[in-house]
Design a protein around this motif. Structure first.
Motif, PDB file in Angstrom:
ATOM      1  N   LYS A 275      -7.268   2.204   9.537  1.00 26.10           N
ATOM      2  CA  LYS A 275      -6.685   0.899   9.825  1.00 26.10           C
ATOM      3  C   LYS A 275      -6.104   0.257   8.568  1.00 26.10           C
ATOM      4  CE  LYS A 275     -10.194  -1.200  11.804  1.00 26.10           C
ATOM      5  NZ  LYS A 275     -11.352  -2.065  12.142  1.00 26.10           N
ATOM      6  N   HIS A 276      -6.676   0.553   7.416  1.00 24.27           N
ATOM      7  CA  HIS A 276      -6.085   0.025   6.183  1.00 24.27           C
ATOM      8  C   HIS A 276      -4.692   0.605   5.959  1.00 24.27           C
ATOM      9  CE1 HIS A 276      -9.866  -1.605   3.939  1.00 24.27           C
ATOM     10  NE2 HIS A 276      -9.714  -2.108   5.141  1.00 24.27           N
ATOM     11  N   MET A 278      -2.616   1.507   8.292  1.00 24.25           N
ATOM     12  CA  MET A 278      -1.690   0.864   9.241  1.00 24.25           C
ATOM     13  C   MET A 278      -1.410  -0.587   8.840  1.00 24.25           C
ATOM     14  SD  MET A 278      -2.755   2.532  12.895  1.00 24.25           S
ATOM     15  CE  MET A 278      -4.458   2.984  12.585  1.00 24.25           C
ATOM     16  N   ALA A 279      -2.423  -1.271   8.308  1.00 21.22           N
ATOM     17  CA  ALA A 279      -2.210  -2.651   7.848  1.00 21.22           C
ATOM     18  C   ALA A 279      -1.235  -2.664   6.677  1.00 21.22           C
ATOM     19  CB  ALA A 279      -3.537  -3.285   7.446  1.00 21.22           C
ATOM     20  N   GLN A 280      -1.366  -1.692   5.788  1.00 22.22           N
ATOM     21  CA  GLN A 280      -0.452  -1.576   4.656  1.00 22.22           C
ATOM     22  C   GLN A 280       0.972  -1.343   5.159  1.00 22.22           C
ATOM     23  OE1 GLN A 280      -1.038  -2.108   1.412  1.00 22.22           O
ATOM     24  NE2 GLN A 280       1.168  -1.793   1.167  1.00 22.22           N
ATOM     25  N   TRP A 282       2.140  -2.221   8.049  1.00 19.68           N
ATOM     26  CA  TRP A 282       2.608  -3.484   8.659  1.00 19.68           C
ATOM     27  C   TRP A 282       3.212  -4.393   7.590  1.00 19.68           C
ATOM     28  CZ3 TRP A 282       0.815  -8.454   7.597  1.00 19.68           C
ATOM     29  CH2 TRP A 282       1.334  -9.462   8.419  1.00 19.68           C
TER      30      TRP A 282
ATOM     31  N   VAL B 371      -5.711  -8.027   8.958  1.00 20.56           N
ATOM     32  CA  VAL B 371      -4.390  -7.664   9.481  1.00 20.56           C
ATOM     33  C   VAL B 371      -4.533  -6.623  10.582  1.00 20.56           C
ATOM     34  CG1 VAL B 371      -2.229  -6.490   8.927  1.00 20.56           C
ATOM     35  CG2 VAL B 371      -3.094  -8.266   7.402  1.00 20.56           C
ATOM     36  N   LEU B 376      -2.617  -6.347  14.326  1.00 21.87           N
ATOM     37  CA  LEU B 376      -2.261  -5.100  15.008  1.00 21.87           C
ATOM     38  C   LEU B 376      -3.142  -4.835  16.226  1.00 21.87           C
ATOM     39  CD1 LEU B 376      -1.630  -2.784  11.903  1.00 21.87           C
ATOM     40  CD2 LEU B 376       0.041  -4.004  13.295  1.00 21.87           C
ATOM     41  N   LEU B 378      -6.149  -3.506  16.275  1.00 23.91           N
ATOM     42  CA  LEU B 378      -6.974  -2.302  16.187  1.00 23.91           C
ATOM     43  C   LEU B 378      -8.442  -2.681  16.390  1.00 23.91           C
ATOM     44  CD1 LEU B 378      -5.104  -0.650  13.218  1.00 23.91           C
ATOM     45  CD2 LEU B 378      -5.420   0.367  15.480  1.00 23.91           C
TER      46      LEU B 378
END
Lengths: 376, 395
Positions: A275-276, A278-280, A282, B371, B376, B378
């Motif tokens: 998830k980090h 994907m957040a990056q 984003w 985030v 998102l 998740l």
């Protein structure tokens, strides 16, 4: 005298209501006609284009004429609207000669309208969606004159141009020569368009060979170079919006997949290691949107900042699109490596786009010149 | 009363300036008059320094006042009060609390600090262990807080403390306004890697807080604190900067002025960071345009992440660019600065200070989780601490 780093215009980085409406129309068309299975079925042919889709996009929606003034038969809109169309085309990696014809070739011709010559008639055809024109320069070219192999002898053209994007879809080739810019009918005698095997199957490349081909001279040497430069600048600037749309699709799809895919009795998207990332991504997409909008707005308003805004957008968005597509493949795991999943189409488009109209490194060199941060 | 528009605000500002000419009015007196005229923060309610006007119209007032040479309230000095305490008092305070606290806060007569983090409760703030025990009309507070900017200057603090250790951690917290002059409050400077002490440790021993200085209901302090924390992240990451206005500015100037320092490797890295700094600036510009247009996006949560990494990479590059000079440090003397200036002092200081940018106000790792989960959508990591009484948690 303005300092090299001073911002000379206040950009509007949002989307207008009209732009949102245009986006909705294009997205709906592409959802109907350009889904992944359809594309996969056609990409291995030399002409993966869908003529019905192009007619709907170019003529019915009027997207081909967005940059062209109404008096020349266009919509009289701007690069801001064309950028929104490209975001959607990037989101679907649709094979369509929009960037090459409706942006680069069109912008090149727009530079010649002051002459009230044959360029005007051609623009009308392009704007109405009745024809496709492609600038006969390598897709990798960042600026005009890097290589100009076409010569003119006894009023006919002689030479070869490699790596021309969408040449297979073109009715007319705009050919920069040693004697100015010529328009050449793609089907004319002496013109050969030989398909290459491209990395990006959704944007075909071809070698264009001209041997005794007749053409119409549109501009002399100096104005031809200026026109081609303007066309390539618009192409590079709006390519950033295509890259933005592509990156958004990759992120959205990766988030969707990792929320559903279970391993270790959990959705894999619940693991911080994923998830980090994907957040990056984003954050990169959010930033790419600001850079791409800035370039589109600068082109639309004719800002003196345009060369810098375009170079910044390309230097940034190329990497974001590639990163998004690479993460999309990796975070999909095995399915991301298969031909049946569309992730590879996005990876190939993103990587090819990172070379198109100049690499990020070439654009950084441009920036170094503009903002006076010279090399050692 | 109708909500004023831009013209109305301009007229009110001119009336304020006519009644209290800045040239002949004392600074505090002028600021109080501005507050009472509703021109302090126009989006606040009438009677509390505002006029219930759209927040986007504040620049109209600020521009008129700046043009007239009027004094401002030195917002950097009272940033915690303005950015965190005020919205929380406004959102959860009683009428008496709003009347008592907001005016001296905005005028700058009373500095505020924030007593949230503890040695054992950093990213996991809800695990905090400072106790508040009810005793008649008061609460008696014991515990230790840390990373407290401005504690040595502050008159008041926003404080969260545990009022019920038998409930799960998020549910047993209450929110208070703490008097920093109480004899049970001890402030000690906390020296940082830069050599100076921007922050403090605060020891609370038998501090008595009247129940009338509680903000929000007992046990709902965590919810109240969310208001404070959301505003903190916006205020840390949302400031407007011109091109080359951030950390990239000093490096770019050094590059232009000192050709003898240039190398090919540094050139490539400088250009990459220059582009990223410019894009971060544009992203901030876009965020502000969204706010003004009344379409706030989640981009704000990303800005702090972006600037933390950029500040660190750019200042690290700057130390290398300076070569032999990069081996030196301007001054290790222990100081307690009144203002935090991220771009102040030399490259070595900037390099060390910016290490805090990815820790203060939420670590970058926690922000990435926020985030991922809130923007998102998740799924969260599985947790084993949410339904356990606080007193039974491992620590």
């Amino acid at each position: 005298m303005t300092a090299p780093t001073e911002e000379t215009h206040a950009p509007d980085l949002l989307y207008s209501q009209a732009e949102d409406d245009l986006r909705a129309a294009v997205r709906s068309l592409l959802a109907d006609r350009s889904d992944a299975p359809t594309m996969l079925a056609h990409v291995e042919s030399d002409t993966p284009y869908d003529p019905q889709l192009w007619k709907a996009l170019a003529a019915d929606i009027g997207a081909a004429g967005l940059l062209v003034p109404e008096k020349l038969g266009g919509q009289g809109a701007s690069h801001r609207e064309a950028a929104v169309v490209l975001e959607e085309l990037g989101r679907s990696v649709t094979p369509a000669p929009y960037l090459t014809s409706a942006v680069v070739a069109t912008e090149t011709l727009l530079a010649l309208t002051a002459q009230e010559g044959p360029a005007d008639g051609l623009l009308g055809e392009l704007a109405a969606g009745r024809g496709v024109a492609v600038l006969a320069v390598p897709f990798a070219a960042a600026r005009p004159g890097a290589a100009q192999p076409v010569g003119v002898m006894a009023d006919t053209l002689e030479g070869t141009v490699t790596g021309v994007a969408d040449a297979a879809a073109a009715d007319v080739l705009l050919v920069p020569t040693t004697d100015g810019l010529y328009a050449v009918e793609a089907g004319a005698e002496g013109v050969t368009v030989e398909p290459l095997v491209p990395l990006d199957l959704t944007r075909p490349l071809a070698t264009v060979t001209l041997h005794g081909a007749a053409g119409t001279r549109l501009a002399d040497g100096a104005s031809a170079v200026a026109a081609v430069r303007r066309g390539l600048l618009a192409g590079a600037g709006l390519l950033a919006s295509e890259q933005l749309g592509l990156a958004e699709w990759c992120l959205t799809e990766t988030v969707r997949y990792t929320r559903e895919r279970h391993q270790f009795n959990r959705p894999v998207g619940s693991f911080q290691a994923l998830k980090h990332r994907m957040a990056q991504l984003w954050l990169e997409v959010v930033s790419a949107r600001a850079a791409a909008r800035n370039a589109a707005d600068a082109l639309a308003t004719g800002s003196p900042d345009t060369p810098l805004a375009v170079a910044v957008a390309q230097a940034y968005c190329s990497g974001v699109a590639v990163h998004a597509a690479e993460e999309c493949v990796q975070l999909h795991g095995g399915i991301g490596m298969t031909w049946e999943h569309p992730a590879h189409l996005y990876l190939k488009r993103a990587k090819a786009d990172s070379v198109a109209y100049g690499t990020a490194g070439q654009h950084r060199e441009t920036i170094a010149g503009i903002v006076e941060l010279p090399a050692p | 009363m109708t909500t004023p528009d831009a013209a109305g605000l301009r007229r009110r500002t001119q009336e304020l300036l006519a009644a209290h000419p800045p040239a002949t009015t004392g600074r505090t007196e002028f600021l109080k008059a501005r507050f009472d005229a509703g021109l302090a923060w126009v989006h606040y309610p009438a009677g509390l320094g505002g006029l219930d006007a759209p927040r986007s119209l504040q620049p109209v007032v600020d521009a008129e006042l700046a043009a007239a040479g009027a004094p401002d309230n030195d917002p950097r000095r009272i940033g915690i009060g303005l950015g965190m305490a005020a919205p929380t008092v406004l959102g959860y305070g009683t009428d008496e609390q709003k009347q008592r606290f907001l005016r001296p806060l905005w005028v700058g007569e009373e500095v505020w600090c924030q007593l949230f983090s503890e040695p054992g409760a950093g990213s996991d703030l809800a695990a905090l262990g400072t106790r508040a025990v009810r005793d008649g009309e008061d609460w008696v507070v014991d515990g230790q807080k840390v990373w407290t900017s401005s504690a040595h200057l502050a008159r008041w603090a926003i404080l969260i403390a545990r009022t019920d250790p038998d409930l799960p951690k998020h549910r047993g917290i209450s929110y208070f306004i703490c008097d920093m002059t109480d004899p049970g409050v001890e402030v000690r400077p906390l020296r940082q890697i830069t050599g100076e002490a921007e922050f403090n440790e605060v020891f609370l021993t038998g501090v008595r807080i009247p129940d009338s200085r509680r903000l929000g209901p007992v046990g709902e302090g965590w919810k109240v604190a969310q208001t404070t924390l959301m505003n903190e992240r916006v205020s840390i990451g949302g400031a407007r900067i011109p091109r080359e206005g951030g950390m990239i500015g000093p490096v770019a100037r050094t590059w232009r002025e000192r050709p003898e320092l240039r190398t090919h490797d540094l050139h490539q890295r400088l250009l990459t960071l220059w582009v990223e700094a410019e894009v971060a600036r544009l992203t901030g510009t876009r965020l502000r345009q969204q706010l003004v247009a009344g379409q706030p996006g989640p981009e704000g949560s990303g800005m702090k992440l972006a600037f933390a990494r950029l500040n660190q990479e750019i200042s690290g590059l700057e130390v290398e660019l300076l070569g032999e000079e990069g081996l030196l440090y301007d001054d290790w003397t222990m100081r307690r600065p009144e203002l935090v200036d991220f771009t102040g002092r030399d490259a070595g200081y900037r390099y060390l200070r910016s290490k805090g940018n990815s820790i203060e106000g939420g670590t970058s790792e926690v922000l990435l989780n926020i985030v991922a989960e809130r923007v998102l959508g998740l799924p969260a990591e599985p947790r084993n601490d949410k339904d356990v009484p606080w007193k039974d948690l491992a620590r």
